[in-house]
Motif scaffolding. Sequence first.
Motif, mmCIF file in Angstrom:
data_model
loop_
_atom_site.group_PDB
_atom_site.id
_atom_site.type_symbol
_atom_site.label_atom_id
_atom_site.label_comp_id
_atom_site.label_asym_id
_atom_site.label_seq_id
_atom_site.Cartn_x
_atom_site.Cartn_y
_atom_site.Cartn_z
ATOM 1 N N PRO A 9 31.421 50.914 39.875
ATOM 2 C CA PRO A 9 30.872 50.136 38.765
ATOM 3 C C PRO A 9 31.707 50.340 37.503
ATOM 4 O O PRO A 9 32.194 51.445 37.262
ATOM 5 C CB PRO A 9 29.475 50.747 38.556
ATOM 6 C CG PRO A 9 29.140 51.391 39.849
ATOM 7 C CD PRO A 9 30.432 51.827 40.461
ATOM 8 N N VAL A 65 29.853 40.139 32.463
ATOM 9 C CA VAL A 65 30.561 41.404 32.263
ATOM 10 C C VAL A 65 29.859 42.199 31.175
ATOM 11 O O VAL A 65 29.479 41.640 30.150
ATOM 12 C CB VAL A 65 32.016 41.118 31.803
ATOM 13 C CG1 VAL A 65 32.702 42.389 31.325
ATOM 14 C CG2 VAL A 65 32.823 40.449 32.902
ATOM 15 N N SER A 98 46.055 44.908 33.649
ATOM 16 C CA SER A 98 44.935 44.905 32.713
ATOM 17 C C SER A 98 44.206 43.585 32.886
ATOM 18 O O SER A 98 44.751 42.530 32.579
ATOM 19 C CB SER A 98 45.408 45.061 31.267
ATOM 20 O OG SER A 98 44.310 44.797 30.401
ATOM 21 N N LEU A 134 41.550 42.734 31.306
ATOM 22 C CA LEU A 134 41.100 42.284 29.993
ATOM 23 C C LEU A 134 42.242 41.674 29.186
ATOM 24 O O LEU A 134 42.098 40.609 28.589
ATOM 25 C CB LEU A 134 40.498 43.468 29.226
ATOM 26 C CG LEU A 134 39.733 43.152 27.954
ATOM 27 C CD1 LEU A 134 38.474 42.358 28.253
ATOM 28 C CD2 LEU A 134 39.387 44.429 27.196
HETATM 29 N N1 LIG Z 1 40.371 48.162 28.088
HETATM 30 C C1 LIG Z 1 40.036 47.460 29.169
HETATM 31 N N2 LIG Z 1 38.751 47.265 29.476
HETATM 32 C C2 LIG Z 1 38.443 46.541 30.578
HETATM 33 C C3 LIG Z 1 39.454 46.013 31.431
HETATM 34 N N3 LIG Z 1 38.832 45.360 32.436
HETATM 35 C C4 LIG Z 1 37.507 45.477 32.220
HETATM 36 N N4 LIG Z 1 37.251 46.186 31.098
HETATM 37 C C5 LIG Z 1 35.930 46.531 30.512
HETATM 38 O O1 LIG Z 1 35.229 47.373 31.407
HETATM 39 C C6 LIG Z 1 33.824 47.097 31.357
HETATM 40 C C7 LIG Z 1 33.303 46.786 32.747
HETATM 41 O O2 LIG Z 1 33.865 45.557 33.190
HETATM 42 P P1 LIG Z 1 33.202 44.729 34.376
HETATM 43 O O3 LIG Z 1 34.146 43.627 34.692
HETATM 44 O O4 LIG Z 1 31.783 44.372 34.088
HETATM 45 O O5 LIG Z 1 33.244 45.829 35.543
HETATM 46 P P2 LIG Z 1 32.601 45.766 37.023
HETATM 47 O O6 LIG Z 1 31.336 46.565 36.965
HETATM 48 O O7 LIG Z 1 33.618 46.443 37.912
HETATM 49 O O8 LIG Z 1 32.399 44.337 37.374
HETATM 50 C C8 LIG Z 1 33.637 45.953 30.371
HETATM 51 O O9 LIG Z 1 33.269 46.494 29.124
HETATM 52 C C9 LIG Z 1 35.027 45.316 30.339
HETATM 53 O O10 LIG Z 1 35.301 44.661 29.122
HETATM 54 C C10 LIG Z 1 40.835 46.237 31.077
HETATM 55 O O11 LIG Z 1 41.781 45.815 31.728
HETATM 56 N N5 LIG Z 1 41.053 46.979 29.942
#
Ligand SMILES: Nc1nc2c(ncn2[C@@H]2O[C@H](COP(=O)(O)OP(=O)(O)O)[C@@H](O)[C@H]2O)c(=O)[nH]1
Length: 286
Positions: A13, A32, A152, A154
Amino acid sequence: MRKSGFISIIGRPNAGKSTLMNTICGKKIAIVSHIPQTTRNVIKGIYTKKDTQMVFLDTPGIHESVKQFNQIMSKQAHIAMDESDLVLYVIDLTRRFGKEEEIILAALQELGKPVIVACNKVDVQDEHVVENSMRINAEMEKNPTWSLIYISALKQKNIDELLAAITEKLPEGEFYFPDDMYTDSALDFMVAETVREKVMLQTYEEIPHAVRVETVEIDDSDPKFVSVFVDIFVERDSQKGMVIGNGGIKLKHIGMDARRELEDLFKKKVFLKLNVRIDKNWRMHA
Ligand SMILES: Nc1nc2c(ncn2[C@@H]2O[C@H](COP(=O)(O)OP(=O)(O)O)[C@@H](O)[C@H]2O)c(=O)[nH]1
Ligand SMILES: [Mg+2]
């Protein structure tokens, strides 16, 4: 010859699975947040370019303990085994390797399908990165058919390289979906999820997991705007107050943020009516 296939996105997660799927598909398909357990269902995101179609399966990472994670992982591994042609394993480089990573690595080895390891969040400077990279390199040596890419999700770094690696491992075959389709989620589900994300971001602690959101009606009969009616269910009276906030301020922000995204979704002005209701213990019979 066309290439197409199913790609399951797995990982702990908060690793960034949903963010990655949205980035690749160029659309907000899965919600997200920084709160673990944001994704509750398997959600499909479809990416089509020229002769290639990738159908991503974004999996939830619901768990409260390693033991529970183990059980869910075995379910996810089954989904991966049954439905996907390859597995995209997302690792959060900024978090110390946990028991979960070992469970996932063991499951992937047993699965024997093509694997791409995407080390995510390279945009963040973090003390764990070096140690984690060493661990991952050791795993890659054990599994020479796997591919490794640092990304990345994001900041959209190395996404093209990732897509090239997926394409290489994708089987030949006809498309599964029309080439302009980006998800098979129904509109009412996407509306409810958008509102749920805003509730999660605006509330704290127990609320995010106690909330269930249901789209009651989408009225698209007026050419100028869409009327959307959504129920937000919480389990207790006290939680209702926390979603609504002092003088309704929380609910106002939830509504404003959700409406902005829904206008993107509908490409039209949106009239959004939110109703906070109580449904005791909906989780018991969910
Ligand atoms: N700094 C950074 N944060 C990220 C990146 N990818 C995801 N996040 C952050 O990590 C958190 C969880 O992301 P999410 O996509 O919901 O994760 P999931 O639970 O694996 O689906 C969120 O606050 C996102 O903005 C990234 O490449 N860099
Ligand atoms: Mg997610």
